[in-house]
Design an enzyme around this catalytic site. Structure first.
Site, PDB file in Angstrom:
ATOM      1  N   ASP A  30      65.346  -9.969  27.705  1.00  0.00           N
ATOM      2  CA  ASP A  30      66.617 -10.865  28.207  1.00  0.00           C
ATOM      3  C   ASP A  30      67.275 -10.260  29.153  1.00  0.00           C
ATOM      4  OD1 ASP A  30      67.674 -13.616  26.563  1.00  0.00           O
ATOM      5  OD2 ASP A  30      68.900 -12.507  27.881  1.00  0.00           O
ATOM      6  N   ASN A  87      66.062 -21.615  19.680  1.00  0.00           N
ATOM      7  CA  ASN A  87      67.248 -22.849  19.729  1.00  0.00           C
ATOM      8  C   ASN A  87      66.723 -23.879  20.309  1.00  0.00           C
ATOM      9  OD1 ASN A  87      69.178 -20.876  19.079  1.00  0.00           O
ATOM     10  ND2 ASN A  87      69.186 -20.012  20.975  1.00  0.00           N
ATOM     11  N   VAL A  96      67.635 -22.659  28.410  1.00  0.00           N
ATOM     12  CA  VAL A  96      66.168 -22.673  29.069  1.00  0.00           C
ATOM     13  C   VAL A  96      65.305 -23.602  28.511  1.00  0.00           C
ATOM     14  CG1 VAL A  96      64.478 -21.213  30.172  1.00  0.00           C
ATOM     15  CG2 VAL A  96      66.868 -20.477  30.091  1.00  0.00           C
ATOM     16  N   HIS A 100      61.076 -20.727  23.450  1.00  0.00           N
ATOM     17  CA  HIS A 100      60.946 -19.484  23.546  1.00  0.00           C
ATOM     18  C   HIS A 100      61.722 -18.784  22.269  1.00  0.00           C
ATOM     19  CE1 HIS A 100      64.748 -20.651  25.498  1.00  0.00           C
ATOM     20  NE2 HIS A 100      65.253 -19.716  24.756  1.00  0.00           N
ATOM     21  N   MET A 101      60.950 -17.617  21.710  1.00  0.00           N
ATOM     22  CA  MET A 101      61.461 -16.932  20.681  1.00  0.00           C
ATOM     23  C   MET A 101      62.351 -15.749  21.067  1.00  0.00           C
ATOM     24  SD  MET A 101      59.123 -15.566  17.704  1.00  0.00           S
ATOM     25  CE  MET A 101      58.642 -17.081  16.796  1.00  0.00           C
ATOM     26  N   HIS A 102      63.591 -15.788  20.620  1.00  0.00           N
ATOM     27  CA  HIS A 102      64.284 -14.624  20.594  1.00  0.00           C
ATOM     28  C   HIS A 102      63.823 -13.370  19.709  1.00  0.00           C
ATOM     29  CE1 HIS A 102      67.763 -16.574  23.386  1.00  0.00           C
ATOM     30  NE2 HIS A 102      67.041 -17.613  22.692  1.00  0.00           N
TER      31      HIS A 102
HETATM   32  P1  5GP Z   1      68.502 -19.833  25.067  1.00  0.00           P
HETATM   33  O1  5GP Z   1      69.963 -20.064  25.123  1.00  0.00           O
HETATM   34  O2  5GP Z   1      67.737 -21.147  25.825  1.00  0.00           O
HETATM   35  O3  5GP Z   1      67.787 -20.011  23.552  1.00  0.00           O
HETATM   36  O4  5GP Z   1      67.989 -18.707  25.503  1.00  0.00           O
HETATM   37  C1  5GP Z   1      67.602 -18.685  26.955  1.00  0.00           C
HETATM   38  C2  5GP Z   1      67.870 -17.112  27.425  1.00  0.00           C
HETATM   39  O5  5GP Z   1      67.176 -16.748  28.718  1.00  0.00           O
HETATM   40  C3  5GP Z   1      69.167 -16.549  27.180  1.00  0.00           C
HETATM   41  O6  5GP Z   1      69.486 -15.566  26.264  1.00  0.00           O
HETATM   42  C4  5GP Z   1      69.289 -15.865  28.770  1.00  0.00           C
HETATM   43  O7  5GP Z   1      70.155 -14.837  28.637  1.00  0.00           O
HETATM   44  C5  5GP Z   1      67.952 -15.841  29.172  1.00  0.00           C
HETATM   45  N1  5GP Z   1      67.619 -15.966  30.474  1.00  0.00           N
HETATM   46  C6  5GP Z   1      68.218 -16.731  31.522  1.00  0.00           C
HETATM   47  N2  5GP Z   1      68.046 -16.656  32.667  1.00  0.00           N
HETATM   48  C7  5GP Z   1      67.119 -15.598  32.740  1.00  0.00           C
HETATM   49  C8  5GP Z   1      66.437 -14.888  33.605  1.00  0.00           C
HETATM   50  O8  5GP Z   1      66.146 -15.139  35.015  1.00  0.00           O
HETATM   51  N3  5GP Z   1      65.605 -13.771  33.242  1.00  0.00           N
HETATM   52  C9  5GP Z   1      65.663 -13.416  32.030  1.00  0.00           C
HETATM   53  N4  5GP Z   1      64.712 -12.260  31.410  1.00  0.00           N
HETATM   54  N5  5GP Z   1      66.274 -13.928  30.776  1.00  0.00           N
HETATM   55  C10 5GP Z   1      66.954 -15.070  31.170  1.00  0.00           C
END
Ligand code: 5GP
Ligand code: ZN
Length: 114
Positions: A30, A87, A96, A100-102
């Site tokens: 991330d 999420n 995004v 995706h899985m964190h």
């Molecule tokens: P969400 O909030 O949708 O569950 O998680 C999206 C994640 O994508 C966030 O933790 C954010 O930091 C990460 N993220 C956003 N843009 C980028 C990017 O350009 N590259 C990477 N590697 N992670 C990203």
């Protein structure tokens, strides 16, 4: 999806620090880490949210967990523990819209999450 950030990472149109890849799954660090280890695990196929998962996606959704386990082993965090988070939509914090899985690890996690 041409305007999807994670599809662009899959296509190498945007750089990412990739930690795992096979035919179905990609995982990368991330860009805004919330823990010492913070990895995003995505299906290569574009699925926007959990609400868009259908029964045909069950194998790939299950695979995200087995890849999480593999990465946890590679990172040496299996025994200490790690958190997996998905999420769904704005109120949960999804930013995004490519599912995706964190995978978060390397510090004690609190509950409930914010
Ligand atoms: P969400 O909030 O949708 O569950 O998680 C999206 C994640 O994508 C966030 O933790 C954010 O930091 C990460 N993220 C956003 N843009 C980028 C990017 O350009 N590259 C990477 N590697 N992670 C990203
Ligand atoms: Zn996508």
């Amino acid at each position: 999806m041409t305007d999807c950030l994670f599809c662009k990472i899959r296509e190498r149109e945007i750089p990412a620090d990739i930690v795992f890849e096979d035919d179905d799954v990609l995982a990368f660090n991330d860009v805004n880490s919330q823990a010492p280890i913070h990895i995003l695990i995505i299906p290569k196929q574009h699925i926007s949210t959990v609400n868009d998962v259908d029964t045909g996606d069950e194998p790939i959704m299950g695979k995200l967990f087995s890849v999480a386990k593999t990465i946890a082993n590679q990172q040496g965090i299996s025994e200490d523990g790690y958190r997996l988070v998905v999420n769904c939509n704005e109120k949960a914090g999804q930013t995004v819209f490519h599912i995706h899985m964190h995978l978060l690890a390397g510090r004690a996690m609190t509950w409930p999450p914010g």
